[in-house]
Design a protein around this motif. Structure first.
Motif, PDB file in Angstrom:
ATOM      1  N   ALA A 169       0.833  -1.207   0.000  1.00 35.80           N
ATOM      2  CA  ALA A 169       0.000   0.000   0.000  1.00 35.80           C
ATOM      3  C   ALA A 169       0.867   1.256   0.000  1.00 35.80           C
ATOM      4  O   ALA A 169       0.533   2.257  -0.639  1.00 35.80           O
ATOM      5  N   PHE A 170       1.995   1.202   0.710  1.00 34.19           N
ATOM      6  CA  PHE A 170       2.891   2.349   0.771  1.00 34.19           C
ATOM      7  C   PHE A 170       3.628   2.567  -0.540  1.00 34.19           C
ATOM      8  O   PHE A 170       3.870   3.705  -0.945  1.00 34.19           O
ATOM      9  N   THR A 171       4.008   1.481  -1.199  1.00 30.86           N
ATOM     10  CA  THR A 171       4.858   1.607  -2.385  1.00 30.86           C
ATOM     11  C   THR A 171       4.087   1.655  -3.703  1.00 30.86           C
ATOM     12  O   THR A 171       4.545   2.265  -4.662  1.00 30.86           O
ATOM     13  N   SER A 172       2.919   1.015  -3.757  1.00 28.46           N
ATOM     14  CA  SER A 172       2.187   0.953  -5.024  1.00 28.46           C
ATOM     15  C   SER A 172       1.678   2.322  -5.469  1.00 28.46           C
ATOM     16  O   SER A 172       1.566   2.599  -6.665  1.00 28.46           O
ATOM     17  N   LEU A 173       1.346   3.174  -4.498  1.00 29.66           N
ATOM     18  CA  LEU A 173       0.833   4.500  -4.819  1.00 29.66           C
ATOM     19  C   LEU A 173       1.924   5.574  -4.806  1.00 29.66           C
ATOM     20  O   LEU A 173       1.648   6.743  -5.083  1.00 29.66           O
ATOM     21  N   ALA A 174       3.133   5.173  -4.473  1.00 30.98           N
ATOM     22  CA  ALA A 174       4.226   6.145  -4.358  1.00 30.98           C
ATOM     23  C   ALA A 174       4.712   6.601  -5.733  1.00 30.98           C
ATOM     24  O   ALA A 174       4.670   5.846  -6.708  1.00 30.98           O
ATOM     25  N   ARG A 175       5.148   7.836  -5.803  1.00 32.25           N
ATOM     26  CA  ARG A 175       5.828   8.335  -6.997  1.00 32.25           C
ATOM     27  C   ARG A 175       7.256   7.812  -6.947  1.00 32.25           C
ATOM     28  O   ARG A 175       8.094   8.338  -6.210  1.00 32.25           O
ATOM     29  N   ARG A 176       7.543   6.778  -7.726  1.00 30.79           N
ATOM     30  CA  ARG A 176       8.791   6.039  -7.548  1.00 30.79           C
ATOM     31  C   ARG A 176      10.026   6.910  -7.725  1.00 30.79           C
ATOM     32  O   ARG A 176      10.948   6.872  -6.901  1.00 30.79           O
ATOM     33  N   ARG A 177      10.066   7.705  -8.754  1.00 34.61           N
ATOM     34  CA  ARG A 177      11.255   8.530  -8.985  1.00 34.61           C
ATOM     35  C   ARG A 177      11.436   9.565  -7.880  1.00 34.61           C
ATOM     36  O   ARG A 177      12.552   9.776  -7.397  1.00 34.61           O
ATOM     37  N   THR A 178      10.345  10.189  -7.492  1.00 36.13           N
ATOM     38  CA  THR A 178      10.415  11.184  -6.419  1.00 36.13           C
ATOM     39  C   THR A 178      10.829  10.534  -5.109  1.00 36.13           C
ATOM     40  O   THR A 178      11.674  11.066  -4.373  1.00 36.13           O
ATOM     41  N   ALA A 179      10.230   9.379  -4.808  1.00 33.46           N
ATOM     42  CA  ALA A 179      10.561   8.678  -3.572  1.00 33.46           C
ATOM     43  C   ALA A 179      12.018   8.231  -3.569  1.00 33.46           C
ATOM     44  O   ALA A 179      12.719   8.362  -2.561  1.00 33.46           O
ATOM     45  N   THR A 180      12.480   7.718  -4.696  1.00 30.08           N
ATOM     46  CA  THR A 180      13.872   7.263  -4.793  1.00 30.08           C
ATOM     47  C   THR A 180      14.832   8.427  -4.575  1.00 30.08           C
ATOM     48  O   THR A 180      15.808   8.313  -3.827  1.00 30.08           O
ATOM     49  N   ALA A 181      14.559   9.538  -5.228  1.00 33.47           N
ATOM     50  CA  ALA A 181      15.425  10.702  -5.090  1.00 33.47           C
ATOM     51  C   ALA A 181      15.407  11.235  -3.655  1.00 33.47           C
ATOM     52  O   ALA A 181      16.462  11.530  -3.078  1.00 33.47           O
ATOM     53  N   GLY A 182      14.220  11.345  -3.071  1.00 35.53           N
ATOM     54  CA  GLY A 182      14.098  11.871  -1.718  1.00 35.53           C
ATOM     55  C   GLY A 182      14.775  10.979  -0.687  1.00 35.53           C
ATOM     56  O   GLY A 182      15.493  11.460   0.200  1.00 35.53           O
ATOM     57  N   LEU A 183      14.560   9.663  -0.807  1.00 39.53           N
ATOM     58  CA  LEU A 183      15.173   8.729   0.137  1.00 39.53           C
ATOM     59  C   LEU A 183      16.685   8.675  -0.027  1.00 39.53           C
ATOM     60  O   LEU A 183      17.423   8.570   0.961  1.00 39.53           O
ATOM     61  N   ALA A 184      17.146   8.746  -1.276  1.00 39.01           N
ATOM     62  CA  ALA A 184      18.584   8.728  -1.524  1.00 39.01           C
ATOM     63  C   ALA A 184      19.260   9.964  -0.929  1.00 39.01           C
ATOM     64  O   ALA A 184      20.320   9.866  -0.296  1.00 39.01           O
ATOM     65  N   LEU A 185      18.648  11.120  -1.110  1.00 37.06           N
ATOM     66  CA  LEU A 185      19.211  12.354  -0.544  1.00 37.06           C
ATOM     67  C   LEU A 185      19.206  12.306   0.982  1.00 37.06           C
ATOM     68  O   LEU A 185      20.160  12.746   1.631  1.00 37.06           O
ATOM     69  N   THR A 186      18.131  11.778   1.547  1.00 35.71           N
ATOM     70  CA  THR A 186      18.044  11.659   3.002  1.00 35.71           C
ATOM     71  C   THR A 186      19.120  10.720   3.528  1.00 35.71           C
ATOM     72  O   THR A 186      19.782  11.008   4.539  1.00 35.71           O
ATOM     73  N   GLY A 187      19.292   9.590   2.847  1.00 39.16           N
ATOM     74  CA  GLY A 187      20.319   8.642   3.260  1.00 39.16           C
ATOM     75  C   GLY A 187      21.713   9.229   3.148  1.00 39.16           C
ATOM     76  O   GLY A 187      22.563   9.026   4.031  1.00 39.16           O
ATOM     77  N   PHE A 188      21.948   9.975   2.073  1.00 36.63           N
ATOM     78  CA  PHE A 188      23.254  10.621   1.890  1.00 36.63           C
ATOM     79  C   PHE A 188      23.517  11.629   3.004  1.00 36.63           C
ATOM     80  O   PHE A 188      24.626  11.699   3.547  1.00 36.63           O
ATOM     81  N   ALA A 189      22.504  12.410   3.360  1.00 37.84           N
ATOM     82  CA  ALA A 189      22.659  13.408   4.417  1.00 37.84           C
ATOM     83  C   ALA A 189      22.942  12.735   5.759  1.00 37.84           C
ATOM     84  O   ALA A 189      23.776  13.216   6.546  1.00 37.84           O
ATOM     85  N   ALA A 190      22.248  11.625   6.031  1.00 32.86           N
ATOM     86  CA  ALA A 190      22.480  10.906   7.284  1.00 32.86           C
ATOM     87  C   ALA A 190      23.895  10.337   7.339  1.00 32.86           C
ATOM     88  O   ALA A 190      24.579  10.435   8.367  1.00 32.86           O
ATOM     89  N   ALA A 191      24.342   9.755   6.225  1.00 31.79           N
ATOM     90  CA  ALA A 191      25.700   9.207   6.175  1.00 31.79           C
ATOM     91  C   ALA A 191      26.733  10.315   6.337  1.00 31.79           C
ATOM     92  O   ALA A 191      27.739  10.143   7.039  1.00 31.79           O
ATOM     93  N   ALA A 192      26.479  11.462   5.717  1.00 27.86           N
ATOM     94  CA  ALA A 192      27.393  12.596   5.843  1.00 27.86           C
ATOM     95  C   ALA A 192      27.470  13.074   7.286  1.00 27.86           C
ATOM     96  O   ALA A 192      28.545  13.423   7.788  1.00 27.86           O
ATOM     97  N   GLY A 193      26.332  13.067   7.968  1.00 27.88           N
ATOM     98  CA  GLY A 193      26.313  13.457   9.371  1.00 27.88           C
ATOM     99  C   GLY A 193      27.130  12.508  10.227  1.00 27.88           C
ATOM    100  O   GLY A 193      27.854  12.942  11.141  1.00 27.88           O
ATOM    101  N   MET A 194      27.041  11.214   9.940  1.00 35.36           N
ATOM    102  CA  MET A 194      27.818  10.226  10.681  1.00 35.36           C
ATOM    103  C   MET A 194      29.312  10.434  10.463  1.00 35.36           C
ATOM    104  O   MET A 194      30.117  10.346  11.402  1.00 35.36           O
ATOM    105  N   ILE A 195      29.682  10.739   9.227  1.00 35.18           N
ATOM    106  CA  ILE A 195      31.097  10.951   8.911  1.00 35.18           C
ATOM    107  C   ILE A 195      31.617  12.219   9.557  1.00 35.18           C
ATOM    108  O   ILE A 195      32.757  12.274  10.043  1.00 35.18           O
ATOM    109  N   CYS A 196      30.779  13.248   9.600  1.00 32.94           N
ATOM    110  CA  CYS A 196      31.197  14.503  10.245  1.00 32.94           C
ATOM    111  C   CYS A 196      31.438  14.306  11.737  1.00 32.94           C
ATOM    112  O   CYS A 196      32.364  14.894  12.309  1.00 32.94           O
TER     113      CYS A 196
END
Length: 253
Positions: A169-196
């Motif tokens: 239900a969460f993924t079938s209605l999701a905008r896949r490209r938007t979700a992928t981009a948003g999650l990827a950016l969020t993950g990158f920011a979290a990883a950057a925070g850990m490295i900092c």
């Protein structure tokens, strides 16, 4: 307004935080998966507050680690641990893919779930103790965001093994490209925070978390033919444990 509704849906589904309950519809479910990492912010905040209290009171590392292992479960209501236990039960059966999926839907808890649930909590507490003693525990706070970003990316981009259920239900209605981009950016920011926070320990923890996602991708396809809500919970728990292990390893470098 729709984005705020999406946030509330993510929080009400994946956390134990009391928020208004909304009816799911096509519009407010488009971006709900994008807000999944917001639950990680709550988990990270809980760990940060606990670490501050531990340092202020001079409590033992054993007590800190024991409660630290419980905090993510308390914040999320145990939804991901439930998926971990169901998946362990299914894997321990060594049955066909179809039977494993049926076992995961069974409400009864098997012996292997209990055994490996205990193993997980002991391992988590042990590594949390080591990371706390090394002074790197705060870099674990962004790990809760990274693990959810990686879990969301897998859920959006891998086939659903059941073609039904809450994750579908969460993924079938999701905008896949938007979700992928948003999650990827969020993950990158979290990883950057850990490295900092710690280039060696944080960087190694982030690498271990990402590697666990790559292994999970192959594992999910091989064992179940795709992902489910249970396998996503299984991955999230192991991703956070792998991140802890990575922080410990990085602290030794």
């Amino acid at each position: 307004m729709r984005l705020f509704e999406s946030l509330l849906i993510a929080l009400s589904t994946y956390s134990a935080v009391p928020v208004p309950q909304l009816d799911w519809n096509e519009k407010n479910m488009r971006y709900a998966i994008c807000f999944f990492p917001a639950v990680g912010i709550l988990c990270g905040a809980a760990l940060w507050l606990w670490a501050v209290l531990a340092q202020a009171t001079g409590m033992s590392g054993v007590l800190f680690a024991a409660i630290a292992a419980c905090l993510p479960i308390l914040v999320t209501g145990g939804i991901h641990m439930d998926g971990y236990l169901d998946t362990v039960d299914a894997l321990s059966s060594h049955q066909t893919c179809e039977k494993k999926l049926a076992i995961m839907k069974d409400a009864n808890c098997g012996a292997f779930a209990v055994i490996y649930g205990g193993v997980y909590l002991l391992a988590y507490a042990g590594f949390a103790y080591e990371v706390f003693a090394a002074g790197h525990i705060l870099l674990i706070c962004p790990l809760f965001v990274l693990s959810r970003a990686l879990s969301g990316l897998c859920a959006v981009n891998l086939p659903n093994a059941r073609k039904a259920g809450m994750l579908c239900a969460f993924t079938s209605l999701a905008r896949r490209r938007t979700a992928t981009a948003g999650l990827a950016l969020t993950g990158f920011a979290a990883a950057a925070g850990m490295i900092c926070l710690s280039p060696a320990a944080g960087g190694t923890a982030a690498v271990f978390a990402v590697l666990s996602a790559l292994v999970y991708r192959r594992f999910a396809m091989a064992q179940f033919g795709g992902v489910t809500g249970d396998t996503s919970g299984f991955f999230l728990q192991l991703c956070e444990l792998c991140g802890l292990v990575g922080a410990w390893v990085g602290g030794l470098l």
